[in-house]
Design a protein around this motif. Structure first.
Motif, PDB file in Angstrom:
ATOM      1  N   LEU A 432      53.836  42.768  35.061  1.00 18.02           N
ATOM      2  CA  LEU A 432      53.333  43.870  34.249  1.00 18.02           C
ATOM      3  C   LEU A 432      51.907  43.622  33.754  1.00 18.02           C
ATOM      4  N   GLU A 433      51.608  42.382  33.377  1.00 19.01           N
ATOM      5  CA  GLU A 433      50.266  42.082  32.886  1.00 19.01           C
ATOM      6  C   GLU A 433      49.231  42.264  33.990  1.00 19.01           C
ATOM      7  N   ASP A 434      49.563  41.805  35.200  1.00 25.76           N
ATOM      8  CA  ASP A 434      48.646  41.984  36.324  1.00 25.76           C
ATOM      9  C   ASP A 434      48.443  43.469  36.621  1.00 25.76           C
ATOM     10  N   ALA A 435      49.523  44.242  36.525  1.00 24.46           N
ATOM     11  CA  ALA A 435      49.417  45.677  36.782  1.00 24.46           C
ATOM     12  C   ALA A 435      48.481  46.334  35.774  1.00 24.46           C
ATOM     13  N   SER A 436      48.556  45.904  34.530  1.00 29.31           N
ATOM     14  CA  SER A 436      47.655  46.456  33.512  1.00 29.31           C
ATOM     15  C   SER A 436      46.199  46.180  33.865  1.00 29.31           C
ATOM     16  N   ARG A 437      45.940  44.966  34.347  1.00 30.49           N
ATOM     17  CA  ARG A 437      44.569  44.622  34.718  1.00 30.49           C
ATOM     18  C   ARG A 437      44.094  45.450  35.906  1.00 30.49           C
ATOM     19  N   LEU A 438      44.977  45.699  36.860  1.00 32.81           N
ATOM     20  CA  LEU A 438      44.614  46.512  38.023  1.00 32.81           C
ATOM     21  C   LEU A 438      44.262  47.935  37.591  1.00 32.81           C
ATOM     22  N   LEU A 461      54.314  51.400  32.225  1.00 35.16           N
ATOM     23  CA  LEU A 461      53.803  50.444  31.248  1.00 35.16           C
ATOM     24  C   LEU A 461      53.921  50.996  29.830  1.00 35.16           C
ATOM     25  N   LEU A 462      53.726  52.291  29.698  1.00 32.27           N
ATOM     26  CA  LEU A 462      53.769  52.931  28.386  1.00 32.27           C
ATOM     27  C   LEU A 462      55.150  52.809  27.756  1.00 32.27           C
ATOM     28  N   ILE A 463      56.191  53.125  28.526  1.00 30.63           N
ATOM     29  CA  ILE A 463      57.541  53.065  27.943  1.00 30.63           C
ATOM     30  C   ILE A 463      57.984  51.624  27.729  1.00 30.63           C
ATOM     31  N   ASN A 464      57.458  50.697  28.504  1.00 35.68           N
ATOM     32  CA  ASN A 464      57.870  49.305  28.344  1.00 35.68           C
ATOM     33  C   ASN A 464      57.166  48.640  27.166  1.00 35.68           C
ATOM     34  N   GLN A 465      56.068  49.233  26.726  1.00 38.45           N
ATOM     35  CA  GLN A 465      55.358  48.658  25.594  1.00 38.45           C
ATOM     36  C   GLN A 465      55.756  49.431  24.335  1.00 38.45           C
ATOM     37  N   ASP A 466      54.821  49.914  23.583  1.00 38.33           N
ATOM     38  CA  ASP A 466      55.168  50.588  22.330  1.00 38.33           C
ATOM     39  C   ASP A 466      55.063  52.107  22.422  1.00 38.33           C
ATOM     40  N   GLY A 467      54.904  52.620  23.635  1.00 40.01           N
ATOM     41  CA  GLY A 467      54.781  54.061  23.801  1.00 40.01           C
ATOM     42  C   GLY A 467      56.129  54.756  23.726  1.00 40.01           C
ATOM     43  N   ASP A 468      56.098  56.068  23.823  1.00 35.73           N
ATOM     44  CA  ASP A 468      57.335  56.834  23.747  1.00 35.73           C
ATOM     45  C   ASP A 468      57.592  57.560  25.056  1.00 35.73           C
ATOM     46  N   ILE A 469      58.838  57.958  25.236  1.00 37.09           N
ATOM     47  CA  ILE A 469      59.260  58.625  26.467  1.00 37.09           C
ATOM     48  C   ILE A 469      58.500  59.925  26.666  1.00 37.09           C
TER      49      ILE A 469
END
Length: 931
Positions: A432-438, A461-469
């Motif tokens: 996931l971190e690499d995907a964010s950098r890409l 990435l949004l739902i897996n972090q602090d974002g909402d559905i």
């Protein structure tokens, strides 16, 4: 064993400071000819792992053991099964000893046969069978150096083999650099750390290797080498004759790794251009295959030019299998660093030209040889990524797509490929971190539109972090609506985005979210792809649309194949239709591959989810709980925070039916706490189901009714809430027991009006049971009998036992006492076998009300434990964990858990905390009934 060891001395010479290490390793492997053994050797770079491996291998050869060797090479790490090819070269002529299926799979895997890429498990099994067949004639020792630099596929196979050597005449010894990760699954294998030499041994080694160095310089070198044998032997070679004898002339200290790198580079620099040419090709090729190295260097150098490198002990060349290996990985690195960029490109180009039959490796070398943007090469790398993804190598696919993006002449293509790499990373790879950098590297087009892959990756990435559905949902819907895909059903990015949108709608749990998706599907031309079409009907709103998709679902399960993504998506389509069992083998295989590091993390998680739900309904509650624990550990280790709630639900449901209300409540509270601020209403529905089960078990029917109504309004099977089907009977029971007859009747009618009964026998059992509960008099008896006459109700033991309990209760109230006792006794037996303690208590009370005493096993403290059960219970009562008990009794921790949950109902308890008192009561004199 080679003529010279890593110190440059004759092989027969004792390895200084390693007597205890060698004694331990040899004693560990001594019985491998009879019993099989696997040992992992770990230590820092240069600590002498290779020298120890050489010594052990040489001793094994002396004792008549056949040794097979493989060495990991940094530049080979992206080439699937390259390490396996290296290991099995001496056995190529013996593949015919295998049956046709395993022989052909192995030939394809190691690159000497043609055909479709074999399944990883099939390849692993073929290797194990081949080794065992050969070991029946001659004991084998497998020696593997530099595990982290072996390719992922080989690591998976070796991990599989190493854990299955017991009872064979095969030993396994592998070395890995400390502090490095690999895809080798070492769980359960013994490890031995090879530490630095002590001061005395360091001084002895340095004196033996360099007797001409003055004592003062030796002390300086010993101090800076820090017990590293390779540094002790090699550092003095960089010194001039004057420096060896004069302390003041010794260069200032550099960090050890830099010093060694510089040293190797200086040794390589003194070789001829022709020799360095071949070494460069060998380093970049990574396979060590002399035929490939020769072909790539044709016209510029020949194998004989490697003689100086052999004499300087930089490389070894095996005459048996014609393979070249560097004496230490840093040598290969030094060769590459010393070469100019032009020389490196030329070597890559030469390798590409001789690898016409290996498109993935050829594409990679072409990519490295490219001077600037090159769409032809970028397209080849993109296709290589597709192939890697199809066989489950998500991380390899990301690497290929990223390189393809870097070679793309058109910015839009670069962004598209980077976006796809990011999407593959989050959807399959677990990075996931690499995907964010890409994603951060993406350049948006002037229109400001976001590509579908980029939008999908961002939503994930949004739902897996602090974002909402809801935010992720709106982002993806907007990208689909504005995309330039022309609603082409063959557009891979569009189809992937729609699959993700299905999940977002499902997580959101609100019917309104599905309408845009259904509109999108209507626009697809020439039509919706089969798998997506089925998922929409069986996973979206199965209570209404599921049955029409069952024929196509059957075709999908029959042809599921081994693509990890397809296995999981077919599983998604099968969950609420109760068809997971139709291809359970494929899901189990994916779990095993995930454990071996041979399947993407995201797919491993999906397989654990599906298998956990399947096992829960099958009554395999201990297995379901174990899979949930495994899933939670994966979520933690790979930062997949979003998916933890699935596994919390499985654990909560298991705790609920076993009567551990405290644990179940805590787990569901965790789900609510996480899901509420993110708008994950779908997760809250699952938590509500577990809470209703908990309340039903303890007889709190008012609370059960309240929780059941969070899934369904009485009289309606909630649309686009599939788990509403699982909780429908809970609502009917709770309504009946709280005097809400009208609501109970309305909901039973809604169940019958829905398509539930057409989906599966288990759901039909639920529908008929609800109808029987809400039907008065003798007519209810006929409905109960109809329900229990369905094919194989005992496949779902908890559901069947509940129906028998309800049936027995109704029969008793109709004064059909003997028939009531029969049904209640069967229900009691079912609940006891499951360890469903609250339901055992309820059923035993009903049985007593019928005038029959509950069987002994249903009375606290009255059941006799077997000798093994008593031993396990006694150990558990002392506070030992399942793992500690397992180690003492030489059993698996899962076996211990299974025994405990069979013991609890026998003792009339529901948790480990009550064991001590229950055992005390069991041993007390029996004074009841004249005893």
């Amino acid at each position: 064993m080679s003529d010279l060891d890593a110190t440059g001395r004759p092989a027969a010479t004792r390895l200084v400071g390693r007597d205890e290490d060698l004694a331990y390793i040899r004693s560990f492997l001594t019985d491998s000819r009879v019993h099989g053994a696997a040992l992992l050797l770990r230590g820092e770079a240069g600590v002498g792992k290779t020298a120890v491996l050489d010594a052990v291998a040489g001793g094994a050869v002396h004792r008549g053991i056949r040794v097979l060797r493989a060495n990991g090479v940094q530049f080979e790490a992206d080439i699937g099964y390259a390490g396996l090819n290296q290991l099995l070269v001496p056995l190529f002529d013996e593949f015919d000893a295998l049956d046709t299926v395993h022989r052909d799979a192995l030939r394809v895997a190691v690159g000497i046969g043609s055909g479709p890429v074999p399944d990883r498990l099939l390849t692993s099994t073929a290797v194990l069978l081949l080794l065992r067949l050969i070991a029946d004639r001659t004991p084998l020792l497998i020696v593997v150096d530099d595990l982290p630099w072996l390719d992922r596929a080989t690591n998976a196979v070796l991990g599989f083999v190493a854990r299955r050597l017991v009872g064979s005449r095969i030993g396994f010894l592998a070395a890995s650099r400390e502090g490095t990760d690999s895809f080798f699954e070492s769980s359960g294998l013994t490890e031995h750390r090879l530490g630095p030499l002590d001061d005395t041994s360091s001084a002895e080694l340095l004196a033996l290797a360099h007797p001409d160095v003055s004592p003062a310089v030796r002390r300086r070198i010993t101090s800076e080498a820090r017990g590293n044998p390779l540094a002790l032997v090699e550092l003095p070679r960089a010194l001039s004759a004057e420096q060896r004898t004069t302390l003041a002339a010794v260069p200032s200290v550099l960090p050890l790794s830099e010093r060694l790198q510089a040293l190797f580079a200086s040794r390589v620099a003194g070789l001829s251009d022709r020799c360095r040419e071949l070494l460069l090709i060998a380093a970049l090729d990574g396979t060590g295959d002399l035929a490939t190295i020769e072909a790539a260097g044709a016209g510029r150098a020949a194998v004989d030019d490697l003689a100086p490198a052999e004499r300087d002990r930089l490389v070894t060349i095996s005459a048996d299998n014609r393979r070249l290996s560097f004496r230490h990985p840093l040598i290969g690195s030094a060769v590459v660093e010393l070469a100019t960029a032009a020389h490196r490109r030329r070597a890559h180009q030469a390798l590409a030209e001789v690898l016409e039959e290996q498109p993935e490796r050829r594409a990679w070398h072409l990519g490295e040889a490219a001077v600037g943007p090159d769409e032809t090469v970028a397209a080849l790398l993109e296709e290589a990524a597709r192939r890697r993804l199809r066989r489950g190598d998500a991380l390899g696919a990301v690497a290929a797509l990223t390189r393809a993006a870097g070679l793309s002449p058109v910015p839009a293509d670069e962004s598209r490929r980077l976006a796809e790499a990011a999407y593959v990373g989050v959807d399959s790879g677990g990075e996931l971190e690499d995907a964010s950098r890409l994603l951060a590297r993406l350049a948006l087009p002037e229109s400001g539109e976001t590509s579908l892959h980029a939008a999908a990756a961002s939503a994930f990435l949004l739902i897996n972090q602090d974002g909402d559905i809801d935010t992720a949902y709106r982002l993806l819907v907007g990208a689909i609506e504005s995309g330039e895909h022309g609603w082409d059903a063959g557009d891979a990015a569009l189809v992937e985005a729609l699959h993700l949108l299905v999940l977002l709608c499902w997580y959101g749990g609100e019917p309104r979210m599905w309408q845009p998706l259904l509109t999108f599907l209507d626009r697809l031309t020439p039509g919706t792809p089969d798998l997506l079409w089925v998922i929409i009907r069986t996973f979206g709103d199965p209570a209404r649309t599921g049955p029409e998709a069952l024929p196509r679902l059957a075709e999908l399960t029959a042809t599921v194949g081994d693509d990890p993504t397809r296995v999981i998506r077919v599983g998604t389509a099968a969950v609420f239709a109760d068809r997971l069992g139709d291809f359970r083998w494929a899901t189990r295989r994916l779990v095993e591959q995930g454990r071996a590091g041979a399947a993407p993390v995201r797919r491993h998680l999906g397989a654990l989810m599906h298998l956990g739900l399947d096992y829960f309904h099958l009554g395999r509650w201990e297995d379901a709980a174990d899979l949930a624990d495994e899933g939670l550990a994966l979520c933690e280790n790979h930062d997949y925070r979003f998916f933890a709630w699935y596994f919390h639900y499985v654990r909560a449901a298991v705790a609920a039916v076993r009567g551990d209300a405290e644990s179940s409540d805590a787990l569901t509270e965790e789900i609510f706490r996480w899901a509420t601020p993110r708008g994950a209403l779908g997760a809250r529905f699952f938590a509500g189901h577990a809470r209703a089960l908990t309340a039903l078990g303890r007889g709190d029917f008012q609370t059960a009714y309240r929780h059941a109504c969070t899934l369904n309004e009485p009289g309606t099977i909630a649309p686009f809430v599939p788990i509403a089907m699982w909780g429908a009977l809970d609502l009917v029971e709770a309504a009946v027991r709280t005097g809400r007859e009208e609501e109970a009747v309305a909901h039973a009618a809604a169940m019958r009006a829905s398509a539930m009964a057409e989906l599966s026998p288990r759901l039909e059992l639920s529908v008929l049971t609800a109808e029987a509960l809400t039907t008065p008099g003798e007519e209810s008896v006929a409905l109960f009998e109809q329900a229990l006459a369905l094919p194989g109700p005992e496949r779902w033991p908890f559901d069947a036992a509940r129906t028998r309990l309800f049936h027995g209760e109704r029969l008793r109230r109709l004064r059909a006492t003997s028939q009531a006792r029969e049904q209640l006794a069967l229900a009691l037996k079912g609940f006891q076998q499951l360890g469903a303690r609250p339901w055992v208590t309820r059923t035993a009370a009903e049985l007593r009300a019928s005038g029959q005493s509950a069987p002994a096993a249903a009375r606290p403290g009255s059941a006799a434990l077997t000798a093994q059960e008593l031993q396990i219970a006694t150990l558990a009562a002392t506070g030992l964990t399942n793992k500690q008990i397992a180690e003492r009794l030489f059993l698996s921790h899962r076996t211990i858990g299974t025994h405990l949950y069979q013991i609890y109902p026998k003792l009339g308890i529901t948790s480990r905390a009550a064991l001590r008192d229950a055992l005390s009561a069991l041993s007390a004199p029996d004074t009841s009934e004249g005893g």
